[in-house]
Design an enzyme around this catalytic site. Structure first.
Site, mmCIF file in Angstrom:
data_model
loop_
_atom_site.group_PDB
_atom_site.id
_atom_site.type_symbol
_atom_site.label_atom_id
_atom_site.label_comp_id
_atom_site.label_asym_id
_atom_site.label_seq_id
_atom_site.Cartn_x
_atom_site.Cartn_y
_atom_site.Cartn_z
ATOM 1 N N LYS A 92 -17.981 -8.270 10.193
ATOM 2 C CA LYS A 92 -16.657 -8.455 9.602
ATOM 3 C C LYS A 92 -16.775 -9.455 8.462
ATOM 4 C CE LYS A 92 -12.328 -7.064 10.506
ATOM 5 N NZ LYS A 92 -11.913 -5.706 10.892
ATOM 6 N N GLY A 191 4.848 -6.158 13.738
ATOM 7 C CA GLY A 191 4.049 -5.928 12.542
ATOM 8 C C GLY A 191 4.234 -4.508 12.044
ATOM 9 N N VAL A 192 4.845 -4.359 10.864
ATOM 10 C CA VAL A 192 5.114 -3.019 10.336
ATOM 11 C C VAL A 192 4.343 -2.795 9.031
ATOM 12 C CG1 VAL A 192 7.327 -2.742 11.476
ATOM 13 C CG2 VAL A 192 7.253 -3.844 9.231
ATOM 14 N N GLY A 193 3.071 -3.214 9.040
ATOM 15 C CA GLY A 193 2.184 -2.897 7.934
ATOM 16 C C GLY A 193 1.781 -1.442 8.018
ATOM 17 N N GLN A 194 0.644 -1.097 7.424
ATOM 18 C CA GLN A 194 0.235 0.301 7.357
ATOM 19 C C GLN A 194 0.067 0.931 8.741
ATOM 20 O OE1 GLN A 194 1.217 0.997 4.263
ATOM 21 N NE2 GLN A 194 -0.540 2.359 4.064
ATOM 22 N N VAL A 195 -0.673 0.258 9.625
ATOM 23 C CA VAL A 195 -0.904 0.808 10.957
ATOM 24 C C VAL A 195 0.406 0.863 11.742
ATOM 25 C CG1 VAL A 195 -2.073 0.463 13.172
ATOM 26 C CG2 VAL A 195 -3.321 0.112 11.036
ATOM 27 N N GLY A 196 1.179 -0.211 11.689
ATOM 28 C CA GLY A 196 2.449 -0.261 12.407
ATOM 29 C C GLY A 196 3.384 0.847 11.990
#
Length: 366
Positions: A92, A191-196
């Site tokens: 990472k 969390g409502v980013g891309q994955v969310g």
């Protein structure tokens, strides 16, 4: 570039103490004064293959915080790649600073650091990094994946990551409720980013009752308008009774302060390192009767996606078919956890280590 190898041991609490405790192979410190680049690359284990894991950019409060994050994240990638059946090790990278610092020179300089490792580390996108950023990095190294489709890559891996989380969530629901249907289930997505966002799309189609929270109000309003989800304050998400809590932001949200506040039967989300202390908090969840779907198990769709791209064998239908297997793997891990009376996190780690030991014919200490 300063390279620190995990073959030396200093006092507990030092950098060498940390990487020895988790048995990392390398911690690489990258610095470029001209561009302002400050980055860390953690290579945890390369028994199964080159260490693949994304790069995230974050304004860490301290350098120690960044070191801890890259070491935990790279170790998690070892387990994730092993459980997903990939011939890849765990690594990472984190870049310290405001994402606004990014430009072509900045990203290409980081790409040269990746190239200097000679293929031991393969990067991809993670928090605050985009496919367009990977294009700049790819100008300096071939050891990068997650490129746009127009450039021959697989594009944004977030939809595949979300699909894997969805599969893991359904498996955990099957274990907790006797059915994997999420219809009518109250699910809190943190969390409502891309994955969310992609995960919420699956939940909407199943007819779940969805609560959403995020530190970015503009994202919340956008997702709420599009999906009909109910917005809740980030500080109270842990106190609301729900069936499933889905952490999809940064890690360590299951900690001493939150764990007794949680009122859910299942935890299944896309964030990495959800347990602040994997041993302590994994055990507490088991004692409380909360079914926990280990994060590195169910959020592996993204690395399945970029791994296929890196090895030049990308077929979207096959990637989704492999990601769908997360359902069965998760069920097996949860059954193992119950049968052996050990936390699900430990059951998943044991399974990952068993594969690495079988291939590498080594006894692992981490």
């Amino acid at each position: 570039m300063l390279e620190i190898n995990a073959t030396e041991t200093l006092q507990e609490g030092s950098i060498f103490g940390q990487i020895t405790t988790m048995d990392h192979e390398q911690l690489v410190i990258c610095h470029d004064q001209a561009t302002g680049l400050k980055a860390l690359i953690g290579i945890h284990n390369t028994v199964l293959g080159p260490a693949l894991g994304g790069t995230r950019m974050w304004p860490y409060a301290t350098e120690q915080e960044a070191i801890t994050d890259v070491l935990r994240l790279s170790r998690g990638m070892t387990f994730k790649n092993a459980l997903a059946g990939l011939n890849l090790g765990g690594g990472k990278a984190v870049i310290i600073g405001d994402p606004k610092l990014k430009n072509e020179a900045f990203l290409r300089r980081f790409g040269r650091f990746v190239e200097s490792l000679g293929g031991r580390y393969v990067t991809a996108e993670d928090v605050n990094m985009k496919t367009s950023d990977m294009e700049y990095i790819a100008m300096e190294t071939r050891h990068v994946t997650g490129l746009p489709q127009i450039k021959g890559g697989a594009g944004d891996p977030s939809p595949v990551t979300a699909f894997g989380v969805y599969m893991g969530m359904k498996a955990a629901a099957k274990k907790a409720f006797g059915s994997d249907s999420l219809h009518g289930k109250k699910i809190g997505v943190q969390g409502v980013g891309q994955v969310g966002k992609y995960l919420i799309d699956y939940l909407v189609k199943e007819g779940a009752e969805i609560l959403i929270t995020d530190i970015f109000e503009d994202k919340l309003k956008e997702v709420a308008r599009a999906t009909g989800a109910t917005v809740v304050d980030p500080n109270v998400i842990y106190d609301i009774p729900m069936d499933i809590y889905a952490p999809c932001a940064l890690g360590a949200t299951i900690n001493d302060e939150t764990i007794d506040r949680l009122k859910c039967a299942v935890i299944a989300g896309g964030a990495n390192n959800q347990l602040k202390n994997e041993t302590k908090h994994g055990k507490i969840l088991m004692e409380k009767g909360i079914i926990y779907a280990p994060d590195f198990l169910i959020n592996a769709g993204g690395v399945i996606n970029v791994g296929a791209e890196y090895y030049g064998d990308y077929h979207q239908e096959l990637v989704f078919a492999q990601t769908e297997k997360i359902y069965d793997t998760c069920l097996n891990i949860l059954e193992k956890s119950e049968k052996e009376n050990i936390p699900a996190q430990q059951a998943a780690i044991d399974a990952a280590k068993a594969r690495i030991e079988a291939i590498g014919r080594v006894k692992l200490s981490f």
